[in-house]
Design an enzyme around this catalytic site. Sequence first.
Site, mmCIF file in Angstrom:
data_model
loop_
_atom_site.group_PDB
_atom_site.id
_atom_site.type_symbol
_atom_site.label_atom_id
_atom_site.label_comp_id
_atom_site.label_asym_id
_atom_site.label_seq_id
_atom_site.Cartn_x
_atom_site.Cartn_y
_atom_site.Cartn_z
ATOM 1 C CB ALA A 11 -0.930 0.022 1.177
ATOM 2 C CG ASN A 32 -0.013 -5.959 -1.808
ATOM 3 O OD1 ASN A 32 0.152 -5.438 -0.727
ATOM 4 N ND2 ASN A 32 -1.084 -5.887 -2.304
ATOM 5 C CG ASN A 102 1.983 3.195 13.368
ATOM 6 O OD1 ASN A 102 3.299 3.516 13.607
ATOM 7 N ND2 ASN A 102 1.379 4.075 12.705
ATOM 8 C CB SER A 128 7.885 8.955 11.949
ATOM 9 O OG SER A 128 6.956 9.896 11.914
ATOM 10 N N GLY A 130 5.171 9.471 7.265
ATOM 11 C CA GLY A 130 3.964 9.130 6.096
ATOM 12 C C GLY A 130 4.577 8.616 4.859
ATOM 13 C CE LYS A 182 5.588 6.624 13.778
ATOM 14 N NZ LYS A 182 4.665 5.893 13.261
ATOM 15 C CG HIS A 185 7.361 10.315 16.465
ATOM 16 N ND1 HIS A 185 6.280 10.026 15.626
ATOM 17 C CD2 HIS A 185 8.222 11.417 15.787
ATOM 18 C CE1 HIS A 185 6.266 11.065 14.691
ATOM 19 N NE2 HIS A 185 7.417 11.692 14.762
ATOM 20 C CG ASN A 186 3.144 8.030 16.023
ATOM 21 O OD1 ASN A 186 3.998 8.441 15.733
ATOM 22 N ND2 ASN A 186 2.107 7.521 15.401
ATOM 23 C CD GLU A 189 2.097 13.176 14.551
ATOM 24 O OE1 GLU A 189 3.091 12.180 14.245
ATOM 25 O OE2 GLU A 189 1.040 12.539 13.801
ATOM 26 C CG HIS A 449 -4.551 3.258 52.352
ATOM 27 N ND1 HIS A 449 -4.647 2.103 52.167
ATOM 28 C CD2 HIS A 449 -5.741 3.856 51.899
ATOM 29 C CE1 HIS A 449 -5.805 1.643 51.417
ATOM 30 N NE2 HIS A 449 -6.495 3.043 51.635
HETATM 31 P P1 NDP Z 1 -2.577 0.082 5.217
HETATM 32 O O1 NDP Z 1 -2.579 0.150 6.739
HETATM 33 O O2 NDP Z 1 -3.739 0.727 4.562
HETATM 34 O O3 NDP Z 1 -2.732 -1.517 4.774
HETATM 35 C C1 NDP Z 1 -2.731 -2.159 3.731
HETATM 36 C C2 NDP Z 1 -2.018 -2.949 3.378
HETATM 37 O O4 NDP Z 1 -2.099 -4.220 4.193
HETATM 38 C C3 NDP Z 1 -2.114 -3.727 1.834
HETATM 39 O O5 NDP Z 1 -0.944 -3.942 1.272
HETATM 40 C C4 NDP Z 1 -2.892 -5.003 2.215
HETATM 41 O O6 NDP Z 1 -2.897 -5.874 1.195
HETATM 42 C C5 NDP Z 1 -2.221 -5.239 3.498
HETATM 43 N N1 NDP Z 1 -2.982 -6.510 4.350
HETATM 44 C C6 NDP Z 1 -3.931 -5.974 5.135
HETATM 45 N N2 NDP Z 1 -4.293 -7.103 5.986
HETATM 46 C C7 NDP Z 1 -3.666 -8.185 5.459
HETATM 47 C C8 NDP Z 1 -3.611 -9.539 5.795
HETATM 48 N N3 NDP Z 1 -4.369 -9.995 6.506
HETATM 49 N N4 NDP Z 1 -2.556 -10.336 5.170
HETATM 50 C C9 NDP Z 1 -1.687 -9.558 4.276
HETATM 51 N N5 NDP Z 1 -2.014 -8.391 3.824
HETATM 52 C C10 NDP Z 1 -2.605 -7.769 4.737
HETATM 53 O O7 NDP Z 1 -1.175 0.495 4.474
HETATM 54 P P2 NDP Z 1 -0.250 1.780 4.953
HETATM 55 O O8 NDP Z 1 0.674 1.632 3.780
HETATM 56 O O9 NDP Z 1 -1.105 2.951 4.984
HETATM 57 O O10 NDP Z 1 0.588 1.523 6.097
HETATM 58 C C11 NDP Z 1 1.024 0.225 6.375
HETATM 59 C C12 NDP Z 1 1.697 0.101 7.593
HETATM 60 O O11 NDP Z 1 2.634 1.283 8.163
HETATM 61 C C13 NDP Z 1 0.677 0.198 8.682
HETATM 62 O O12 NDP Z 1 1.060 -0.721 9.600
HETATM 63 C C14 NDP Z 1 0.725 1.545 9.187
HETATM 64 O O13 NDP Z 1 0.079 1.861 10.537
HETATM 65 C C15 NDP Z 1 1.958 1.866 8.785
HETATM 66 N N6 NDP Z 1 2.459 3.565 8.943
HETATM 67 C C16 NDP Z 1 1.510 4.155 8.131
HETATM 68 C C17 NDP Z 1 1.751 5.632 7.952
HETATM 69 C C18 NDP Z 1 1.135 6.232 6.916
HETATM 70 O O14 NDP Z 1 1.208 7.588 6.839
HETATM 71 N N7 NDP Z 1 0.059 5.569 6.230
HETATM 72 C C19 NDP Z 1 3.003 6.136 8.559
HETATM 73 C C20 NDP Z 1 3.715 5.219 9.444
HETATM 74 C C21 NDP Z 1 3.449 3.974 9.489
HETATM 75 P P3 NDP Z 1 -4.032 -6.055 0.139
HETATM 76 O O15 NDP Z 1 -3.789 -4.824 -0.865
HETATM 77 O O16 NDP Z 1 -3.857 -7.316 -0.484
HETATM 78 O O17 NDP Z 1 -5.349 -5.320 0.778
#
Ligand code: NDP
Length: 473
Positions: A11, A32, A102, A128, A130, A182, A185-186, A189, A449
């Site tokens: 993602a 993925n 996270n 961190s 994004g 982390k 940190h959040n 924030e 106490h």
């Molecule tokens: P998401 O949190 O939206 O997660 C989506 C991804 O997870 C997709 O690739 C999805 O695969 C996969 N996924 C979900 N469930 C499963 C599962 N059961 N088995 C296998 N794959 C699975 O994506 P982000 O990119 O936003 O974030 C990724 C991580 O990074 C998260 O833990 C998030 O908390 C952390 N994070 C995010 C930040 C941000 O700004 N977005 C900043 C810092 C950390 P599919 O495509 O097949 O659905």
Amino acid sequence: DLADIGVTGLAVMGRNLARNLARHGYGVAVHNRSAGKTRALVEEFGHEGTFHPAEDLESFVASLKRPRRAIIMVKAGAGTDAVIERLAALMEPGDMIVDGGNAHFEDTRRREAALRERGIHFVGAGISGGEEGALNGPSIMPGGSRESYEALGPILEDIAAKVDGVPCATYVGPDGAGHFVKMVHNGIEYADMQLIAESYDLLRQASGLSPAELAGVFREWNAGELESYLIEITAEVLDQVDAGTGRPLVDVIVDRAEQKGTGRWTVQSALELGVPVTGIAEAVFARALSGHPEQRAAARSLAGPDEGPVAGRELVEDVRRALYASKIVAYAQGFDQMAAASREYGWDLDLGAMATIWRGGCIIRARFLDRIREAYDENRELPTLLTAPAFAGALAEAQDSWRKVVATAARIGVPTPGFSSALAYYDGLRRDRLPASLIQGLRDYFGAHTYQRVDKEGVFHTDWSGDRAEHQA
Ligand code: NDP
């Protein structure tokens, strides 16, 4: 031809991290759950470097150099456990699984312990910044075995943000230490954003400044000791005019702040550790308050003060100082929480190094973090950041303004939980004697106490229901 490192979960975060790695010359295996994202990545960005796309986890793992290094970037929670389990089943002792999501640090502790038994290094890495940071240089907080850092550290430091040539990535500590840092940190924030929001609100209400004028104020502040990413983008948001209505965008956005939960985790952990992180807690609760429209609608009829705008631009400098002082308090509390966790979990955290890796890449990046690093460089065992010479001086300079701002806010009925609680904390720490003695007396009265005395050793109890004589317990 095998890949140097792999990323599963493509993602926004995973995709950008994979591209960042590829742009730095690493061969990156990419996978993925749904293969569409893998294909899209290679189609769109394949020219940026060497990608090894894999349709299933078996071929993903098989395409990695030994010892294998695989980064998981999936939605945090149960999915992470499932992916870890499937990866681990395909790996060998000495291989490394990095969770860049996270995750809650307790989950990371549990996962690290389970994989360690199987000889696999599990690294919980806070990332961190994004999606933008993931692509162009995040701040990376990896926790796990030192040994795994030897194999991973150089790559992470390579792709991390740099400030004055120093990477915003370093070894944090064992097991859940990276995800803990982390999380804090959040939390910080949240506190930073709350203080910025209070500054905006108070200046708008008390001084009658418009959002556009306030954008200018924040821009000026960003040239001084408050210089930071969040102050910089505050000016951008306040300056934005809604195309449809012609009104300031900030006036058409629904005033209900959401959260994904890391702020709440920070406060929950602080409660367990007994560390008063009032700045972060007030920020989390302020968001919670904003999210109760029924109560807010009902409360609109409650009495408030008659006073309207009370100050002109002269309040601007007072608010700037109150913001800086409150920020120092919020950071001091967050660093206290990391120190307490370090003792509790045996992490041996280097707090100055944490300030160093937050200087770039992450959301709270700020000039201010250099001051924190210097404070810990001078004294690693600093009891509180507040007493570090640079901060004690700044607080002394700010305190009159700070008190004036809190009083003004109370007088005109603008809520400033961040400013007020930070000042209460400051005054609480400063006090020679706290009314905790009365609380101890009450506890002894109703629950036997016991209490300690200032003038002799031992534990005492007064026979409140009898002759009121004191006995040594
Ligand atoms: P998401 O949190 O939206 O997660 C989506 C991804 O997870 C997709 O690739 C999805 O695969 C996969 N996924 C979900 N469930 C499963 C599962 N059961 N088995 C296998 N794959 C699975 O994506 P982000 O990119 O936003 O974030 C990724 C991580 O990074 C998260 O833990 C998030 O908390 C952390 N994070 C995010 C930040 C941000 O700004 N977005 C900043 C810092 C950390 P599919 O495509 O097949 O659905």
